[in-house]
Design an enzyme around this catalytic site. Sequence first.
Site, PDB file in Angstrom:
ATOM      1  N   THR A  49     -15.695  -1.307  -6.000  1.00  0.00           N
ATOM      2  CA  THR A  49     -14.612  -2.160  -6.527  1.00  0.00           C
ATOM      3  C   THR A  49     -14.374  -3.021  -5.308  1.00  0.00           C
ATOM      4  O   THR A  49     -14.961  -3.239  -4.411  1.00  0.00           O
ATOM      5  CB  THR A  49     -13.429  -1.476  -6.850  1.00  0.00           C
ATOM      6  OG1 THR A  49     -12.842  -0.962  -5.597  1.00  0.00           O
ATOM      7  CG2 THR A  49     -13.533  -0.075  -7.610  1.00  0.00           C
ATOM      8  N   CYS A  50     -13.309  -3.942  -5.616  1.00  0.00           N
ATOM      9  CA  CYS A  50     -12.935  -4.896  -4.496  1.00  0.00           C
ATOM     10  C   CYS A  50     -12.269  -4.284  -3.191  1.00  0.00           C
ATOM     11  O   CYS A  50     -12.511  -4.892  -2.188  1.00  0.00           O
ATOM     12  CB  CYS A  50     -11.619  -5.863  -4.978  1.00  0.00           C
ATOM     13  SG  CYS A  50     -10.303  -5.194  -5.467  1.00  0.00           S
ATOM     14  N   GLU A 110      -2.066   3.691  -8.916  1.00  0.00           N
ATOM     15  CA  GLU A 110      -2.314   2.914  -9.745  1.00  0.00           C
ATOM     16  C   GLU A 110      -3.556   3.268 -10.823  1.00  0.00           C
ATOM     17  O   GLU A 110      -4.217   3.853 -10.381  1.00  0.00           O
ATOM     18  CB  GLU A 110      -2.979   1.480  -9.107  1.00  0.00           C
ATOM     19  CG  GLU A 110      -4.120   1.630  -8.075  1.00  0.00           C
ATOM     20  CD  GLU A 110      -5.465   1.470  -8.631  1.00  0.00           C
ATOM     21  OE1 GLU A 110      -5.490   1.209  -9.880  1.00  0.00           O
ATOM     22  OE2 GLU A 110      -6.395   1.511  -8.099  1.00  0.00           O
ATOM     23  N   PRO A 111      -3.156   2.911 -12.308  1.00  0.00           N
ATOM     24  CA  PRO A 111      -4.175   3.602 -13.129  1.00  0.00           C
ATOM     25  C   PRO A 111      -5.652   2.799 -13.554  1.00  0.00           C
ATOM     26  O   PRO A 111      -6.350   3.511 -13.627  1.00  0.00           O
ATOM     27  CB  PRO A 111      -3.329   3.325 -14.365  1.00  0.00           C
ATOM     28  CG  PRO A 111      -2.622   1.833 -14.224  1.00  0.00           C
ATOM     29  CD  PRO A 111      -2.093   1.943 -12.651  1.00  0.00           C
ATOM     30  N   GLN A 112      -5.703   1.696 -12.678  1.00  0.00           N
ATOM     31  CA  GLN A 112      -6.914   0.962 -13.035  1.00  0.00           C
ATOM     32  C   GLN A 112      -8.206   1.717 -12.401  1.00  0.00           C
ATOM     33  O   GLN A 112      -9.346   1.612 -12.956  1.00  0.00           O
ATOM     34  CB  GLN A 112      -7.058  -0.518 -12.262  1.00  0.00           C
ATOM     35  CG  GLN A 112      -6.129  -1.323 -13.267  1.00  0.00           C
ATOM     36  CD  GLN A 112      -4.734  -1.458 -12.651  1.00  0.00           C
ATOM     37  OE1 GLN A 112      -4.374  -0.493 -11.639  1.00  0.00           O
ATOM     38  NE2 GLN A 112      -3.879  -2.442 -13.159  1.00  0.00           N
ATOM     39  N   GLU A 188      -5.637 -11.103   0.169  1.00  0.00           N
ATOM     40  CA  GLU A 188      -5.709  -9.827  -0.646  1.00  0.00           C
ATOM     41  C   GLU A 188      -4.356  -9.684  -1.389  1.00  0.00           C
ATOM     42  O   GLU A 188      -4.379  -9.059  -2.319  1.00  0.00           O
ATOM     43  CB  GLU A 188      -5.854  -8.720   0.522  1.00  0.00           C
ATOM     44  CG  GLU A 188      -7.158  -8.815   1.121  1.00  0.00           C
ATOM     45  CD  GLU A 188      -7.309  -7.455   2.010  1.00  0.00           C
ATOM     46  OE1 GLU A 188      -6.734  -6.633   1.687  1.00  0.00           O
ATOM     47  OE2 GLU A 188      -8.048  -7.636   3.078  1.00  0.00           O
TER      48      GLU A 188
END
EC number: 1.2.1.70
Length: 418
Positions: A49-50, A110-112, A188
């Site tokens: 991911t990022c 966070e849910p992502q 960011e």
Amino acid sequence: MQLYALGLNHHTAPLTIREQVAFQPERLDDALHDLTHERTVREAAILSTCNRTELYFATEQPQHAADWLARFHHMPLSEVSPYLYTYPQRDAIRHVFRVASGLDSMVLGEPQILGQVKDAVRRAEEAGTMGTLLHKLFQNTFAVAKEVRSTTAIGANIVSMAAAALHLSERIFERMSDQRVLFIGAGEMIELCAAYFAGACPKRIAVANRTEARAQLVAHRFGAEVMRLDVVGEMLPHFDVVVSCTASPLPIVGLGMVERAIKARRHRPIVMVDLAVPRDIEAEVGELDDVFLYTVDDLAQIVDAGLESRQQAVLEAEEIIDSRVNGFLHWMQARDAVPTIRALRQHAETVRAVELERATRLLAKGEDPRKVLDALSHGLINKLMHSPTRYLNQSEGEQQADASRLVQQLFNLSNSPD
């Protein structure tokens, strides 16, 4: 075979390093196949991911994974190794549970990230690099993440500037899906804000930045358009929400620019969130009737309230995770004993078959059934007890004491002399 997690994230590595070791989606299958073609790696999944790149894999020689990561990205190992962490089995299990539950995220809870972990597992399954260990690990991972989110308040409170920015915008606009959002900057913080706003599916997203290449990176990730910074004033009337965070020493959005935008919008409200220090938006803008201007200090008040509520939830989540780690390790230990259990049962079955064959022959000859059964039972006892008895007799000193305790435990024996 042991489980390991190796990688780097926003805690350990700057963006410049994270960018270099990120896996593009179109190369992920090749990466998984290449990693598992290493002689020592049996199973593997890659999360990219990022904010993090992590390898989850089963092996006996974990040191080869770091070499592979650097080699795959055409980097010297010395350049990436200072930022890497490698977790052995217990810590690796705990780490992946925490990651999927949102406890290791830039935005706590966070849910992502759970969806991103599920995508990583799906890609590994499609590539054929998942085995029994990783299947079971991620099955437990998703169960733990669900338990954490359903039984604690880990995701219920706002604990980031980005989440607070979205929250304040939703106070003014009931449906974000009808709104147009402009991000000024591409660092960011803007990237994090964009992630939150993109989740609300706004009608339009644009990114304006001095460096177009950086704006392109953020825009590509969220399906946004790129805008030159020098046309922000001209385009401002077309946006309902503006989030700005640059390193500019002077304001980018001035009072006159916003006054003209409000007039062009026919006084429809506009939300402006200034996350920059020093400010990107002139303070006087907040005095306009149709502008809702929020600064870092405004957002900090919301975040502080959320953090207080979140602390107890974190403790509860960590307790759940620690308990589930122990449960998974117990499954692994039981799994390791399966070959021995099978061999033991096969040995007993062989003894039983031999003694049964002997008893059958004796009965066919007309022997007394009672005597045959007595001989059968004694034969079973003697053969099954032969190996444990010999092991005890051949042991000496401390080894004999350990052997005695083991046999007593195995057969649930008392230690009384009679």
